[in-house]
Write a protein that holds these residues in place. Structure first.
Motif, PDB file in Angstrom:
ATOM      1  N   MET A 290       0.840  -1.181   0.000  1.00 27.26           N
ATOM      2  CA  MET A 290       0.000   0.000   0.000  1.00 27.26           C
ATOM      3  C   MET A 290       0.879   1.237   0.000  1.00 27.26           C
ATOM      4  O   MET A 290       1.975   1.236   0.555  1.00 27.26           O
ATOM      5  CB  MET A 290      -0.915   0.003   1.226  1.00 27.26           C
ATOM      6  N   PHE A 291       0.378   2.301  -0.621  1.00 26.57           N
ATOM      7  CA  PHE A 291       1.161   3.518  -0.783  1.00 26.57           C
ATOM      8  C   PHE A 291       0.245   4.726  -0.601  1.00 26.57           C
ATOM      9  O   PHE A 291      -0.829   4.797  -1.210  1.00 26.57           O
ATOM     10  CB  PHE A 291       1.796   3.547  -2.175  1.00 26.57           C
ATOM     11  N   PHE A 292       0.674   5.659   0.258  1.00 22.61           N
ATOM     12  CA  PHE A 292      -0.105   6.885   0.462  1.00 22.61           C
ATOM     13  C   PHE A 292       0.836   8.069   0.417  1.00 22.61           C
ATOM     14  O   PHE A 292       1.803   8.141   1.174  1.00 22.61           O
ATOM     15  CB  PHE A 292      -0.841   6.847   1.795  1.00 22.61           C
ATOM     16  N   GLU A 293       0.558   8.990  -0.502  1.00 19.01           N
ATOM     17  CA  GLU A 293       1.398  10.163  -0.701  1.00 19.01           C
ATOM     18  C   GLU A 293       0.631  11.426  -0.332  1.00 19.01           C
ATOM     19  O   GLU A 293      -0.552  11.562  -0.642  1.00 19.01           O
ATOM     20  CB  GLU A 293       1.837  10.233  -2.164  1.00 19.01           C
ATOM     21  N   PHE A 294       1.313  12.352   0.327  1.00 22.50           N
ATOM     22  CA  PHE A 294       0.647  13.588   0.741  1.00 22.50           C
ATOM     23  C   PHE A 294       1.653  14.721   0.862  1.00 22.50           C
ATOM     24  O   PHE A 294       2.864  14.498   0.974  1.00 22.50           O
ATOM     25  CB  PHE A 294      -0.086  13.394   2.073  1.00 22.50           C
ATOM     26  N   VAL A 295       1.126  15.946   0.803  1.00 17.83           N
ATOM     27  CA  VAL A 295       1.937  17.149   0.968  1.00 17.83           C
ATOM     28  C   VAL A 295       1.506  17.821   2.267  1.00 17.83           C
ATOM     29  O   VAL A 295       0.360  18.248   2.398  1.00 17.83           O
ATOM     30  CB  VAL A 295       1.756  18.125  -0.206  1.00 17.83           C
TER      31      VAL A 295
ATOM     32  N   LEU B  90      -1.126  -4.201   9.991  1.00 18.18           N
ATOM     33  CA  LEU B  90      -1.577  -4.265   8.609  1.00 18.18           C
ATOM     34  C   LEU B  90      -1.300  -5.627   7.987  1.00 18.18           C
ATOM     35  O   LEU B  90      -0.350  -6.325   8.369  1.00 18.18           O
ATOM     36  CB  LEU B  90      -0.878  -3.182   7.783  1.00 18.18           C
ATOM     37  N   ASN B  91      -2.119  -5.959   6.992  1.00 18.74           N
ATOM     38  CA  ASN B  91      -1.922  -7.212   6.252  1.00 18.74           C
ATOM     39  C   ASN B  91      -0.852  -7.070   5.175  1.00 18.74           C
ATOM     40  O   ASN B  91      -0.326  -8.070   4.691  1.00 18.74           O
ATOM     41  CB  ASN B  91      -3.236  -7.659   5.606  1.00 18.74           C
ATOM     42  N   GLN B  92      -0.579  -5.832   4.767  1.00 20.28           N
ATOM     43  CA  GLN B  92       0.437  -5.557   3.759  1.00 20.28           C
ATOM     44  C   GLN B  92       1.366  -4.458   4.258  1.00 20.28           C
ATOM     45  O   GLN B  92       0.994  -3.658   5.115  1.00 20.28           O
ATOM     46  CB  GLN B  92      -0.200  -5.083   2.449  1.00 20.28           C
ATOM     47  N   ASP B  93       2.572  -4.403   3.697  1.00 18.97           N
ATOM     48  CA  ASP B  93       3.452  -3.265   3.966  1.00 18.97           C
ATOM     49  C   ASP B  93       2.754  -1.989   3.514  1.00 18.97           C
ATOM     50  O   ASP B  93       1.969  -2.004   2.556  1.00 18.97           O
ATOM     51  CB  ASP B  93       4.760  -3.397   3.186  1.00 18.97           C
ATOM     52  N   ILE B  94       3.057  -0.898   4.182  1.00 21.50           N
ATOM     53  CA  ILE B  94       2.542   0.396   3.741  1.00 21.50           C
ATOM     54  C   ILE B  94       3.669   1.414   3.711  1.00 21.50           C
ATOM     55  O   ILE B  94       4.566   1.390   4.566  1.00 21.50           O
ATOM     56  CB  ILE B  94       1.390   0.903   4.630  1.00 21.50           C
TER      57      ILE B  94
ATOM     58  N   HIS C 246      11.380  16.007   1.810  1.00 22.91           N
ATOM     59  CA  HIS C 246      10.653  14.790   1.455  1.00 22.91           C
ATOM     60  C   HIS C 246      11.111  13.635   2.345  1.00 22.91           C
ATOM     61  O   HIS C 246      12.275  13.531   2.691  1.00 22.91           O
ATOM     62  CB  HIS C 246      10.918  14.442  -0.009  1.00 22.91           C
ATOM     63  N   SER C 247      10.169  12.766   2.720  1.00 24.67           N
ATOM     64  CA  SER C 247      10.550  11.562   3.451  1.00 24.67           C
ATOM     65  C   SER C 247       9.535  10.454   3.200  1.00 24.67           C
ATOM     66  O   SER C 247       8.384  10.723   2.854  1.00 24.67           O
ATOM     67  CB  SER C 247      10.664  11.827   4.960  1.00 24.67           C
ATOM     68  N   GLN C 248       9.996   9.224   3.341  1.00 26.76           N
ATOM     69  CA  GLN C 248       9.114   8.066   3.228  1.00 26.76           C
ATOM     70  C   GLN C 248       9.307   7.171   4.444  1.00 26.76           C
ATOM     71  O   GLN C 248      10.431   6.971   4.902  1.00 26.76           O
ATOM     72  CB  GLN C 248       9.420   7.244   1.973  1.00 26.76           C
ATOM     73  N   ILE C 249       8.210   6.665   4.960  1.00 27.20           N
ATOM     74  CA  ILE C 249       8.265   5.700   6.050  1.00 27.20           C
ATOM     75  C   ILE C 249       7.591   4.424   5.576  1.00 27.20           C
ATOM     76  O   ILE C 249       6.469   4.458   5.055  1.00 27.20           O
ATOM     77  CB  ILE C 249       7.559   6.221   7.312  1.00 27.20           C
TER      78      ILE C 249
END
Length: 326
Positions: A1-6, A59-63, A115-118
């Protein structure tokens, strides 16, 4: 799963997350459907200019939560607390780095223009909170008369700032109290406000104690270089870091490298290396079955008496006593 935001002061994380994954909201709470996992995300408006997002789920999947740098300057300061036993990873325009309550990345204080991703792994318990506070609210809350340059940079919401702190036992306990708080408490908002204020006090107490260094604006490329340096330091804890080699590898001048590393991580490169070395020594003594001499030699100590003195300085116990439970 992937969620992007500003991130910006007007952004509503919960509403956009619900829309992205087609999950209904129940007021200020989103309950994950079984297809996604178990648990919830909550938003709590604590006071003017102070908001809280509480993540507690499995979660059932990585996010991947991807925060895109805001192009427009704003006065929002983001403070993220990770209290996960399992290791997630954080990527701030560079290589993924381990993220758990015991890592140096457990608390991130940042401007919104980086920018960062977790990445959170599937089938692990996630305890994760985000405090969003406007600079004026932060100034009023702290009421500090003589901030050092770190705190001054944060309370002024200067562009391009990034600081990391490790998670103390006291801070971890408070984060767990927030993520595990009863939701039917009539005084819940008051409770959360008190806990968040305690968290901010403890974090800024640590930041205010940092030594004054020449402030450098942290650019996207600087963050990537810093994480490369950190990865190189931790790659082989039996060998002390060579400053000229690290600077050449990262493309930094040596003076700037030392200044900006200390600015972001709160310590010199060598002290940071030594701290990581002692954390690894503690892990080896507790969990690997190694003897004191084996652990010391593996971490590059030819003199075991010296190893013992440094270990006791960091952990308050001699290595053998630590290994047997103190």
């Amino acid at each position: 799963m992937f969620f992007e935001f500003v991130p910006n002061p007007q952004f509503d994380f919960l509403t956009h997350f619900a829309k992205k994954f087609n999950v209904p909201l129940e007021g200020d709470r989103l309950i994950l459907p079984p297809v996604m996992g178990t648990g919830s995300i909550r938003r709590i408006s604590l006071s003017t200019g102070l908001k809280l997002i509480v993540h507690r789920y499995k979660l059932n999947q990585d996010i991947i939560l991807s925060r895109v740098a805001s192009d427009e300057p704003n006065d929002l300061v983001s403070i993220i607390f990770h209290s996960n036993e399992a290791t997630a990873s954080v990527n701030t325009d560079g290589t993924p780095n381990p993220l758990s309550r015991s890592s140096a990345y457990a608390i991130q204080i940042a401007s919104t223009d980086l920018h960062s991703q977790i990445r959170f792994p599937a089938n692990t318990d996630i305890h994760f909170i985000v405090v969003g506070i406007m600079k004026d609210a932060l100034k009023e809350l702290l009421g500090i008369n003589n901030p050092n340059n770190v705190v001054e940079t944060i309370v002024n919401a200067a562009p391009g700032f990034l600081y990391y702190e490790s998670m103390t036992v006291e801070i971890n306990k408070l984060v767990r109290q927030v993520t595990e708080a009863r939701e039917d408490n009539e005084l819940g908002n008051f409770y959360y406000r008190l806990k968040v204020q305690e968290l901010l006090y403890l974090v800024f107490e640590k930041l205010q104690k940092r030594e004054v260094v020449n402030y450098h604006l942290v650019h996207k490329d600087d963050v990537e270089k810093l994480l490369l340096i950190r990865t190189a330091i931790l790659a082989d804890l039996s060998v002390p870091p060579s400053l000229p080699e690290l600077a050449k590898m990262a493309g930094f001048g040596e003076t700037k490298m030392k200044d900006i590393f200390k600015q972001v991580f709160g310590d010199t490169i060598y002290n940071y290396y030594q701290q990581a070395r002692m954390e690894e020594a503690a892990f080896l003594l507790k969990h690997s079955g190694m003897s004191v001499s084996e652990a010391g030699y593996q971490l590059g100590f030819a003199n075991l008496s010296h190893f013992g003195r440094i270990f006791e300085k960091h952990h308050g116990l001699k290595p053998k006593k630590y290994a047997t439970g103190g």
